[in-house]
Design an enzyme around this catalytic site. Structure first.
Site, PDB file in Angstrom:
ATOM      1  N   SER A  78       2.173   1.869   0.921  1.00  0.00           N
ATOM      2  CA  SER A  78       2.711   2.795   1.928  1.00  0.00           C
ATOM      3  C   SER A  78       2.443   2.351   3.358  1.00  0.00           C
ATOM      4  O   SER A  78       3.092   2.833   4.284  1.00  0.00           O
ATOM      5  CB  SER A  78       2.137   4.200   1.709  1.00  0.00           C
ATOM      6  OG  SER A  78       0.762   4.244   2.053  1.00  0.00           O
ATOM      7  N   LYS A 157      -3.100   6.410   6.694  1.00  0.00           N
ATOM      8  CA  LYS A 157      -1.801   6.485   7.365  1.00  0.00           C
ATOM      9  C   LYS A 157      -2.015   6.228   8.853  1.00  0.00           C
ATOM     10  O   LYS A 157      -3.136   6.073   9.327  1.00  0.00           O
ATOM     11  CB  LYS A 157      -1.148   7.864   7.184  1.00  0.00           C
ATOM     12  CG  LYS A 157      -0.971   8.325   5.739  1.00  0.00           C
ATOM     13  CD  LYS A 157       0.050   7.526   4.965  1.00  0.00           C
ATOM     14  CE  LYS A 157       0.157   8.018   3.520  1.00  0.00           C
ATOM     15  NZ  LYS A 157       1.027   7.138   2.701  1.00  0.00           N
TER      16      LYS A 157
END
Length: 299
Positions: A78, A157
């Site tokens: 990701s 993230k």
């Protein structure tokens, strides 16, 4: 059950410390007296010997991991191309304040995340509606069980929205406070077809771009042919970022389960700032290590 190494370290530190302290307060004096009477040294019970030997070591490891830097391994794609599957990173535990080991309660303030920071945090859970129409956090991405326990996992993230910001996404376009975030095309993604994540990006024609988030410029991958995530705002995620919360997204923008799916990341869930790749493990079928990605500062 999630593996919480910090909680295990804290538990072992307390256990060995109590054993050692109990021996010093109540048992050691009697053992010394028996040694004098018998004319030979009496050995420590094995639990005491282990506790005395391991307590200082485990305490130092706990303090370093809790207040200085902690290693993490990247489990998914990701954050590609910034971080790849198998990258081992270091996370600065002091960047956003000192926190209690395992419990994560903040003990000392020391700054807040900036837009563009790559952060590690405890996953807050997916946003769902329960039977009464209340918004709850669930461990079930489908929300069929809105009260499913949220696993104690660490996620990574990039910070996109700060408290009070207005965030909008329209497909591959990102707007912050009404201004479109600028990005420059680099070209098609090129990787190793033996790697599943690389193969997916190349199969669906992913392109790389340099995204400019204020003073931080970094590379993202856009793959609209593969997937088009939820836009912000949506039914569960408002445009304005609440106080004490952050909007975070993966650099692999079309293949990241992030704030577009589960809302803002609460400040209390922060673990630290990712700052260094110290090992890039690729396994025996791909040359073991990727030397070109090792010993890099994370931007």
């Amino acid at each position: 059950m999630a593996f919480d190494f910090s909680a295990i370290l804290l538990g072992l530190t307390v256990l060995f410390g109590l054993i050692w302290l109990f021996d010093r307060l109540f048992l050691a004096k009697g053992r010394r007296a028996r040694s004098e009477n018998l004319g030979e040294e009496q050995p420590e019970p094995w639990p005491v010997d282990w506790a005395r030997s391991l307590f200082p070591v485990i305490l130092v490891v706990l303090l370093l991991r809790s207040f200085v830097a902690e290693p993490f391994r990247i489990p998914s794609g990701s954050m590609m191309p910034t971080l790849d599957v198998g990258d081992f990173i270091l996370v600065n535990k002091f960047s956003y304040g000192l926190r209690m080991p395992a419990f994560n309660n903040k003990l000392l303030e020391n700054g807040e995340p900036r837009r563009g920071d790559v952060v590690v945090f405890r996953f807050p859970g997916y946003l769902c509606k329960d039977d009464q129409g209340n918004t709850v956090r669930s461990g079930d991405i489908t929300c069929q069980n809105p009260h499913a326990p949220v696993p104690g996992e660490n996620w990574i993230k990039r910070v996109i929205g700060l408290p009070g910001d207005r965030i909008e996404t329209r497909g591959s376009e990102l707007y912050i406070n009404g201004e479109r975030v600028g990005m420059d095309e680099i070209g098609p993604y090129k990787g190793n077809m033996n790697e599943p994540e690389d193969r997916l990006l190349m199969t669906y024609g992913s392109k790389l771009y340099t995204e400019h988030l204020g003073s931080i410029s970094h590379t993202i991958a856009l793959t609209p042919a593969y997937n088009m995530p939820n836009d912000i705002p949506n039914a569960l995620v408002p445009s304005e970022v609440p106080q004490g919360c952050y909007i975070v997204m993966g650099d692999n923008r079309m293949n990241s389960t992030d704030s577009r799916w589960w809302g803002c990341m609460p400040e209390k869930n922060l673990v630290g700032k990712a700052f260094f790749v110290w090992l890039a493990w690729r396994g025996p079928s791909n040359g073991w290590f990727d030397a070109g990605r090792m010993f890099r500062v994370i931007h």
